[in-house]
Scaffold this motif. Structure first.
Motif, PDB file in Angstrom:
ATOM      1  N   ARG A  38       0.851  -1.196   0.000  1.00 31.90           N
ATOM      2  CA  ARG A  38       0.000   0.000   0.000  1.00 31.90           C
ATOM      3  C   ARG A  38       0.878   1.235   0.000  1.00 31.90           C
ATOM      4  N   LEU A  39       0.656   2.100  -0.975  1.00 31.44           N
ATOM      5  CA  LEU A  39       1.422   3.332  -1.111  1.00 31.44           C
ATOM      6  C   LEU A  39       0.523   4.530  -0.814  1.00 31.44           C
TER       7      LEU A  39
ATOM      8  N   GLY B 257      -4.754   2.937  -2.770  1.00 25.40           N
ATOM      9  CA  GLY B 257      -3.296   2.983  -2.810  1.00 25.40           C
ATOM     10  C   GLY B 257      -2.675   1.604  -2.858  1.00 25.40           C
ATOM     11  N   ASP B 258      -3.510   0.561  -2.958  1.00 26.57           N
ATOM     12  CA  ASP B 258      -2.987  -0.804  -3.026  1.00 26.57           C
ATOM     13  C   ASP B 258      -2.376  -1.077  -4.398  1.00 26.57           C
ATOM     14  N   VAL B 259      -1.202  -1.697  -4.378  1.00 30.21           N
ATOM     15  CA  VAL B 259      -0.509  -2.060  -5.613  1.00 30.21           C
ATOM     16  C   VAL B 259      -0.215  -3.555  -5.562  1.00 30.21           C
ATOM     17  N   GLU B 260      -0.798  -4.290  -6.479  1.00 24.55           N
ATOM     18  CA  GLU B 260      -0.552  -5.729  -6.566  1.00 24.55           C
ATOM     19  C   GLU B 260       0.481  -5.981  -7.658  1.00 24.55           C
ATOM     20  N   ILE B 261       1.538  -6.695  -7.296  1.00 26.63           N
ATOM     21  CA  ILE B 261       2.603  -7.017  -8.245  1.00 26.63           C
ATOM     22  C   ILE B 261       2.613  -8.528  -8.429  1.00 26.63           C
TER      23      ILE B 261
ATOM     24  N   LEU C 277       1.352  -5.037 -12.967  1.00 27.65           N
ATOM     25  CA  LEU C 277       0.927  -4.187 -11.852  1.00 27.65           C
ATOM     26  C   LEU C 277      -0.573  -3.941 -11.945  1.00 27.65           C
ATOM     27  N   ARG C 278      -1.243  -4.139 -10.827  1.00 25.34           N
ATOM     28  CA  ARG C 278      -2.660  -3.783 -10.722  1.00 25.34           C
ATOM     29  C   ARG C 278      -2.765  -2.744  -9.609  1.00 25.34           C
ATOM     30  N   ILE C 279      -3.181  -1.554  -9.976  1.00 22.98           N
ATOM     31  CA  ILE C 279      -3.133  -0.416  -9.059  1.00 22.98           C
ATOM     32  C   ILE C 279      -4.543   0.074  -8.751  1.00 22.98           C
ATOM     33  N   ASP C 280      -4.848   0.164  -7.460  1.00 23.80           N
ATOM     34  CA  ASP C 280      -6.138   0.687  -7.013  1.00 23.80           C
ATOM     35  C   ASP C 280      -5.908   2.102  -6.490  1.00 23.80           C
ATOM     36  N   SER C 281      -6.264   3.094  -7.286  1.00 23.31           N
ATOM     37  CA  SER C 281      -6.007   4.485  -6.909  1.00 23.31           C
ATOM     38  C   SER C 281      -6.871   4.940  -5.739  1.00 23.31           C
TER      39      SER C 281
END
Length: 205
Positions: free
Chosen positions: A9-10, A44-48, A37-41
């Motif tokens: 989480r960023l 802030g979750d970033v799945e790699i 990369l799957r990014i949920d704006s």
């Protein structure tokens, strides 16, 4: 969570930097590291996850790059982590400031310095890249560079004098230079001592 899939989480205000204009930064990370990369704006979750060829996917490096961008680095600086042997360390300044906003501001000011001088000097003397973002200090470079820069950052955060911190880093750089000279010196050739190098920027902060 499997070894082919991690989630971090960023800060939401750094998601735009991770995606890049028209998705350019996201695409670069995917291409360079062989990942998806799957990014949920919204969160802030970033799945790699591993790409089409899992054995060629470098998820750990992709995570470091995403983490570096999430802590203030541009992609250009974060991409240094693509180089073999480079690493990322993140220092949480709450270790020194607690929950005091005024103390956090003061400590960040010591690490950054007037017009960014302190950060710039530490970068030049160690070779590491440094980003001060929110309550964190992110440091990228080789293991030795990161170790030296982290020690300097922690000493400054603890109230150490800039002049003393710079002096230690300068001594370290001089010793490393002398070691390199020994490796390249021909047998029987006398050792040359050019004296200490000037501290970048001169003076203290």
């Amino acid at each position: 969570m499997s070894i082919h899939n991690i989630v971090l989480r960023l800060p939401k205000d750094r998601i735009g930097a991770l995606i890049g204009r028209d998705g350019s930064t996201k695409a670069k990370i995917e291409q360079e590291c062989g990942v998806k990369l799957r990014i949920d704006s919204r969160t802030g979750d970033v799945e790699i996850s591993a790409g089409e060829v899992p054995e060629e996917s470098d998820i750990s490096t992709a995570r470091m790059i995403a983490d570096a961008i999430g802590h203030g680095f541009s992609y250009e600086r974060a991409s240094r982590l693509l180089e073999p042997g480079n690493t990322l360390v993140i220092v949480d300044l709450r270790e020194y400031a607690g929950h005091s906003r005024s103390d956090l501001k003061r400590i960040k000011g010591r690490i950054i310095g007037e017009e960014g001088k302190a950060r710039r000097v530490v970068e030049e003397l160690t070779g590491a890249y440094i980003s001060v973002y929110d309550r964190f200090v992110a440091i990228a470079g080789t293991v030795d560079q990161v170790k030296a820069a982290e020690e300097a950052v922690r000493e400054l955060a603890s109230g150490g004098m800039h002049k003393v911190v710079y002096g230690k880093l300068q001594e370290r750089r001089t010793m490393m230079r002398m070691e390199r000279m020994k490796l390249w010196r021909k047998p029987g050739e006398p050792e040359r001592d050019r004296g200490p190098e000037p501290i970048p920027g001169g003076g203290g902060v």
